[in-house]
Scaffold this active site. Structure first.
Site, PDB file in Angstrom:
ATOM      1  N   TYR A  93       0.818  -1.213   0.000  1.00 15.69           N
ATOM      2  CA  TYR A  93       0.000   0.000   0.000  1.00 15.69           C
ATOM      3  C   TYR A  93       0.852   1.264   0.000  1.00 15.69           C
ATOM      4  CZ  TYR A  93       0.697   0.782   5.091  1.00 15.69           C
ATOM      5  OH  TYR A  93       1.230   1.028   6.331  1.00 15.69           O
ATOM      6  N   CYS A  94       0.250   2.323  -0.547  1.00 13.76           N
ATOM      7  CA  CYS A  94       0.825   3.664  -0.466  1.00 13.76           C
ATOM      8  C   CYS A  94      -0.269   4.573   0.092  1.00 13.76           C
ATOM      9  CB  CYS A  94       1.370   4.129  -1.816  1.00 13.76           C
ATOM     10  SG  CYS A  94       0.178   4.137  -3.180  1.00 13.76           S
ATOM     11  N   TRP A  95      -0.287   5.829  -0.298  1.00 19.03           N
ATOM     12  CA  TRP A  95      -1.261   6.764   0.283  1.00 19.03           C
ATOM     13  C   TRP A  95      -2.689   6.447  -0.142  1.00 19.03           C
ATOM     14  CZ3 TRP A  95      -2.416   9.763   4.021  1.00 19.03           C
ATOM     15  CH2 TRP A  95      -3.341  10.799   3.892  1.00 19.03           C
ATOM     16  N   SER A 101       2.366   2.037  -4.961  1.00 19.71           N
ATOM     17  CA  SER A 101       2.073   0.637  -4.658  1.00 19.71           C
ATOM     18  C   SER A 101       1.812  -0.143  -5.943  1.00 19.71           C
ATOM     19  CB  SER A 101       0.856   0.532  -3.724  1.00 19.71           C
ATOM     20  OG  SER A 101      -0.261   1.191  -4.279  1.00 19.71           O
ATOM     21  N   TYR A 122      -3.436   3.600   2.297  1.00 22.85           N
ATOM     22  CA  TYR A 122      -3.459   3.945   3.728  1.00 22.85           C
ATOM     23  C   TYR A 122      -4.764   4.642   4.107  1.00 22.85           C
ATOM     24  CZ  TYR A 122      -2.708   6.740   7.911  1.00 22.85           C
ATOM     25  OH  TYR A 122      -2.868   7.333   9.137  1.00 22.85           O
TER      26      TYR A 122
END
Length: 352
Positions: A93-95, A101, A122
């Site tokens: 995952y990223c933001w 991601s 996130y």
């Protein structure tokens, strides 16, 4: 419609590993519990790429970002992921579940690993935390431990925990002792988001059929806010009151705040936080006492002239059951005295 390479936040426990590819700064602020940080852009690189995207050319920014991300992913394949088996299935995952991601997931899947992207990134986890903060605290029955400053409430909680009771130690989660002088030198508090993540982790471990002991807190612990639903629930809950002698409290505080004795200058600068509540002459006297190492006198005056009056007003106005709380009296807040006190509390009329 969700693609076959994305997973919902509720599915995260089914993965072998959770990988947070955001920057170290983003990860430090808050992250999914158990996630490891494999940033594909450094803090500085993200600023550079983001600035280029907004102020120059999105296309050029994407080229620069892609090159940086590809190099980072290659380095992880050669190091962090080198010995992962063919059956390894990480959740990444990223933001927001976007390019960072997506890039790592694509490359790992090309190798043959069953990597998947966290749908929503996130932000989907954070949404889950906020939802739980508004519902989870109400599922438990709390027993609120009150008592004037220096009554060793946090140490009593610690001992109750050791004796097998369910304990929610908000000051431990906040890395702060609660009072205006409660900041711990050289140890920063977590971010508000990280505090809330740790709070949810603690609540999820509790049995709703058993009492949860918690210390009475104000709306803020240092720079952090106690979530509204939890605070409102605590303020309506039954209370018990530790009534400790002034001598015991002074002795305990001198021991518990020993770092001020090691570094009086830190306390002297912290006393200035009280400038809106006391005269310049009073603050000057307290600073002088600290400089001279007259700790029993200083602590006694701080308690009698500052903390006790504030505490009485706060508890009476905020905790509806404070006046009818069962009292536990003590003149001993040594380790042995705290052990006795905790056992008495456990055997009190609230015991289940």
């Amino acid at each position: 419609m969700k693609s076959s390479i994305t997973a919902d936040i509720l599915e995260r426990s089914s993965f072998d590993e959770i990988i947070d590819v955001r920057t170290p700064a983003e990860y430090a602020e808050d992250h999914i519990p158990g996630a490891i940080n494999c940033p594909v852009l450094s803090n500085e690189e993200r600023v550079i790429v983001g600035t280029m995207y907004k102020q120059a050319s999105p296309f050029d920014a994407k080229k620069v970002g892609a090159a940086l991300i590809a190099k980072k992913i290659a380095s992880y394949i050669e190091t962090e992921f080198k010995d992962k088996s063919k059956n390894w299935n990480p959740l990444i995952y990223c933001w927001r579940g976007g390019k960072r991601s997506g890039s790592m997931t694509h490359i790992l899947r090309q190798i043959g690993w069953n990597a998947q992207i966290l749908d929503g990134g996130y932000k989907s986890y954070r949404k889950e935390v906020v939802t739980k903060l508004n519902t989870l605290p109400q599922q438990f029955n709390y027993m609120v431990i009150t008592g004037q400053t220096g009554s060793a409430k946090s140490r009593v909680l610690e001992k109750l925990n050791q004796l097998g009771a369910q304990v929610l130690d908000l000051e431990q989660l906040a890395i702060h002792k609660g009072s205006v002088l409660g900041n711990i030198p050289n140890i920063p508090q977590p971010s508000q988001k990280m505090f809330e993540t740790k709070l949810i982790q603690a609540l999820e471990k509790f049995d709703a059929n058993k009492i949860v002991f918690v210390e009475a807190e104000s709306r803020k612990i240092g720079s952090l806010h106690v979530p509204d639903v939890l605070l409102e629930t605590m303020r309506k809950s039954p209370c018990i009151k530790i009534e400790a002698s002034i001598e015991a409290r002074v002795e305990f505080l001198i021991s518990d705040y020993d770092y001020f004795i090691q570094d009086p200058q830190h306390l002297i600068s912290t006393i200035d936080y009280l400038k809106d509540l006391h005269s310049k002459e009073t603050l000057a006297r307290w600073k002088s006492l600290a400089q001279e190492g007259q700790w029993p006198t200083l602590v006694s005056e701080l308690l009698e002239q500052h903390y006790d009056a504030l505490y009485r007003r706060s508890q009476n106005s905020n905790y509806v059951n404070y006046e009818t709380a069962t009292s536990f009296n003590t003149a001993d807040l040594s380790a042995k005295g705290i052990d006795i006190l905790a056992k008495q509390i456990l055997m009190g009329p609230h015991h289940v």
